[in-house]
Design an enzyme around this catalytic site. Structure first.
Site, PDB file in Angstrom:
ATOM      1  N   GLU A  77       0.841  -1.198   0.000  1.00  0.00           N
ATOM      2  CA  GLU A  77       0.000   0.000   0.000  1.00  0.00           C
ATOM      3  C   GLU A  77       0.875   1.246   0.000  1.00  0.00           C
ATOM      4  O   GLU A  77       1.704   1.414   0.895  1.00  0.00           O
ATOM      5  CB  GLU A  77      -0.924   0.012   1.216  1.00  0.00           C
ATOM      6  N   CYS A  78       0.700   2.090  -0.984  1.00  0.00           N
ATOM      7  CA  CYS A  78       1.344   3.397  -1.071  1.00  0.00           C
ATOM      8  C   CYS A  78       2.864   3.269  -1.044  1.00  0.00           C
ATOM      9  O   CYS A  78       3.477   3.022  -2.064  1.00  0.00           O
ATOM     10  CB  CYS A  78       0.813   4.322   0.025  1.00  0.00           C
TER      11      CYS A  78
END
Length: 810
Positions: A342-343
């Protein structure tokens, strides 16, 4: 349940809400109370400071991502976990009533109402006095379901200034719990995405302690506790991670050993929701931290990897320098290990980040952007719909076609492809999910279940094939900056001068498409065979996918040997049987071990990694009508050419040769096969046009000449003494070395270690090829390229250091 609690809110951002909330947590903890910390909304940074102040995981209450119905259960869970707290302190977000535009969802007021929590307003007293009481009055009456139970004045200029505001609040019946004077001593640095995370700031612990001292001096902690205890009982069942998993279809499994899941941590990866770890543990997994700034490899036995949020762009140089971990992550992904990113995790899986090398799991590049991307997102994939949050100032650029992880709904009714859903191992299903979208798994338990199932599947496969090697592993993956290369079998550091001149002399032809006819004719003349019996290839490895196009019904690979043939067959969807030769027999070939119905048999000679040179008669005994026999003779020119099967009778026979090892041509990719004219013609028809480059063609021609013959002879003449030197040193250390005449040695280190010595030797400056990457060998085996006596002596000393005993004289 009785749950003392307060929510710290403010009329607007920037008024000291985080300062007061964090300091209050620290002060209450210092006074002997156990504090459960919470933050309204998706923010990762403030909970890091909350955790430091309270000594407990900082948690989020986000009704947009998790749903209003989970707010009270998550609050109760955090209050009771890991043990019951005395008070819960919830820091709000933005202004009290600020949430999603148009709905107000996710606001501090909504959380206060949903959880029936009294609100303490932080009033930034700068620039006004009595008017602040009017602002608080507006907050108190705007929504009758929100209870403003107290106020804390911040940045009070003087006692008279504070008294004027208190006078106004007394008229409202709202008690003032404390007055904090203006001070410049409390400072938390910020950058492009807000405050610097607590885990990255060296002074964070000291500053949090100072905040606690400040709050303890100027805020009535007993009054705060009395107000918190006045909160009505909470009518909610605490959230349970196991129940959440079961609600999404997870069925509890019994594991002999808990599967291990790694989570990126440290200064570059500071963001994760505590519930993520708790759900993984509830699934029966063992969760361990991996710091990509310091850890040089993933833990042994890892079955899954979660890469959360953080700021890898601030640590890009250090991440780039850790090439060993990047290669390990890439290898595990290629072997089918599930990964959720994530990210920040997405950035690490890219090939580059602002020009810095990352792990290269995904064919994407990332770079800083001019604009901040922030907000809640509704995302879909097939029949799945999730709500997540984006918060980043980077952007990614795909370098190849790749399936997106999500399609994000846009205001104009369109959707935007986001992230990547990848299948690096070619399993027919995605095992890598990476995007900018942060998900709270408590609100999206189906995502936790997807990952848990993939981890369990990976673990089960590992149990079924406990010694199953990574067929796509190559020796160059073990090389790293500063290590002496004993892992790759290229025998010379660079091509000889005459060969370089032959290659570069073609530079004026590089604008033309290559024609391999001169190479085919020269090679045919050298072996006295017909030109249509020869097929030049882009390295010998190009031949294996071509051989797979014959679509055998029953393919057999004789192991231990180079894994590229089996990998190519499996990638083409062909099942492979293995014939495993035994170390106790010196890895000798018994033709009777090969099933009679095998219509494709592949064997190396001399074999990599054992070095075993099988007699030509044993190999010819494998020939059968209708069976294709493939012999990989990549190292034959280093040993006894009389055992080569290249000759006049090559029906149903293919022999592979490589120029890479002897002439230092790994970067040129030059090889060829010689064999049955009918088979060669079939493979040539399937070969990618112009796959053999003009420099490679020139190299093949040059390597058929007299200079090449003299060069080969010299290397062959020098090899026995160099090999004997290495073998002698290893045997004096009590190590078992397989007999052979190859330019490499296979060594069993079980006498000094019950596990692989690859990493301990890397720690001492030597890269070796790990034996467990070959079918039929275990982790105590290593393969070493033969080098010079000085290198051998240094390696011997490193092994002595490893086993903590002095070297013997040589």
């Amino acid at each position: 349940m009785h749950l003392p609690r307060i929510l710290i809110a403010a009329p607007a951002s920037g008024g000291g809400k985080t300062t007061v909330a964090t300091g209050l947590m620290a002060a209450l903890r210092a006074s002997g109370r156990t504090v459960a910390p919470f933050k309204v909304g998706p923010d990762y940074i403030d909970p890091g400071y909350h955790s430091m102040a309270s000594g407990r995981p900082g948690r989020n209450l986000d009704s947009v991502m998790c749903g209003e119905e989970l707010m009270a259960p998550l609050l109760a869970h955090g209050f009771l976990t890991p043990d019951p707290a005395d008070v819960a302190v919830i820091e709000g977000v933005m202004g009290l009533f600020d949430g999603q535009l148009g709905t107000g969802r996710g606001s501090s007021a909504e959380i206060a109402t949903t959880t029936r929590t009294p609100v303490v307003v932080v009033v930034d007293t700068a620039h006004a006095s009595l008017t602040h009481a009017a602002v608080v009055a507006g907050l108190a009456t705007f929504d009758p379901s929100v209870t403003i139970a107290g106020a804390i004045l911040n940045r009070v200029a003087s006692p008279r200034h504070g008294a004027e505001i208190v006078r106004g609040l007394d008229r409202l019946g709202i008690p003032v719990l404390g007055q904090i004077p203006r001070t410049e001593s409390i400072f938390v640095p910020s950058r492009h995405l807000g405050l610097v995370p607590a885990g990255e700031w060296e002074d964070s612990a000291a500053k949090v302690a100072s905040l606690g001292d400040l709050i303890a001096e100027h805020v009535d902690l007993d009054a705060v506790m009395e107000l918190a205890r006045s909160a009505p009982d909470l009518d909610a069942e605490p959230w349970n991670p196991r129940t959440a998993l079961e609600s999404a279809g997870w069925q509890a499994q019994s594991f002999d050993e808990p599967p291990m899941v790694g989570i990126f941590a440290g200064r570059a990866f500071t963001f994760r929701y505590p519930e993520t770890t708790e759900m993984l543990q509830a699934a029966g997994f063992r969760v361990v931290d991996v710091d990509p700034l310091t850890d040089r490899r993933l833990p042994d036995g890892i079955r899954g990897l979660y890469l959360g949020g953080g700021f890898p762009q601030m640590h890009a140089t250090d991440l780039e320098d850790n090439t060993e971990l990047a290669a390990d992550v890439r290898a595990h992904a290629a072997a089918g290990m599930p990964i959720v990113a994530e990210c920040a995790g997405l950035l690490y899986l890219c090939r580059h980040l602002d020009g810095h090398d990352m792990s290269g799991v995904l064919p994407m590049d990332a770079a800083m952007a001019k604009r901040l991307t922030m907000g809640y997102r509704v995302a879909t994939r097939d029949s799945i719909s999730v709500v997540g949050h984006e918060f980043h100032r980077t952007m990614t650029t795909p370098l190849a076609d790749i399936d997106p992880a999500w399609h994000i709904a846009m205001p104009d009714g369109s959707d935007r492809a986001e992230g990547a859903l990848a299948d690096p191992a070619g399993l027919g299903r995605p095992t890598v999910q990476a995007s900018y979208l942060h998900l709270h798994w408590a609100g999206q338990p189906s995502q936790a279940v997807w990952f848990a199932r993939e981890v369990a599947r990976r673990h089960e496969a590992a149990d079924d094939h406990a010694s199953e090697p990574d067929l796509n592993h190559h020796g160059d993956s073990d090389i790293a900056e500063g290590l002496v290369d004993l892992a790759v079998n290229v025998r010379v550091p660079e091509p000889p001068q005459w060969l370089r001149e032959a290659i570069t002399s073609t530079e004026h032809d590089w604008a033309r498409y290559p024609d391999a006819t001169p190479a085919r004719n020269a090679l045919a003349a050298m072996y006295d065979v017909r030109p249509d019996s020869v097929l030049p290839t882009a390295g010998a490895a190009e031949a294996f996918p071509l051989i797979a196009t014959t679509q055998p019904r029953h393919a057999v690979v004789v192991h231990p040997q180079f894994t590229e043939p089996e990998a190519a067959l499996r990638a083409a969807g062909i099942d492979v049987d293995r014939v495993i030769l035994k170390a106790s027999d010196g890895f000798a070939l018994d033709p009777g071990l090969v099933p009679e119905d095998a219509d494709l048999v592949i064997v190396g000679n001399p074999t990599n990694p054992t070095g075993r040179l099988h007699p030509a008669a044993d190999l010819l005994a494998l020939r059968r009508p209708g069976r294709i026999l493939v012999v990989d003779e990549a190292f034959m020119d280093a040993t006894d050419e009389s055992q080569s099967l290249i000759g006049s009778d090559m029906d149903d026979l293919l022999v592979l040769r490589s120029l890479t090892k002897t002439y230092g041509l790994a970067g040129i990719r030059a090889g060829y096969l010689v064999g049955d004219r009918r088979l060669v013609s079939r493979l040539a028809a399937r070969q990618t046009p112009w796959s053999v480059s003009t420099p490679a063609i020139a190299a093949m021609v040059a390597c058929t000449g007299q200079q090449a013959a003299r060069f080969r002879d010299q290397l062959r003449d020098e090899l026995p003494a160099a090999r004997a030197d290495l073998v002698g040193r290893l045997r004096e250390l009590g190590l078992h070395v397989v007999e052979s005449e190859a330019p490499f040695v296979l060594v069993d280190t079980s006498s000094i270690s019950g596990d692989s010595v690859r990493q301990p030797l890397a720690d001492r400056g030597f890269a070796v090829r790990r034996g467990e990457t070959f079918p039929g060998l275990g982790p105590t085996w290593i393969r070493l390229a033969v080098r010079d006596p000085e290198t051998h002596a240094a390696l011997s000393q490193a092994i002595c250091d490893l086993v903590a005993r002095p070297p013997k004289e040589n």
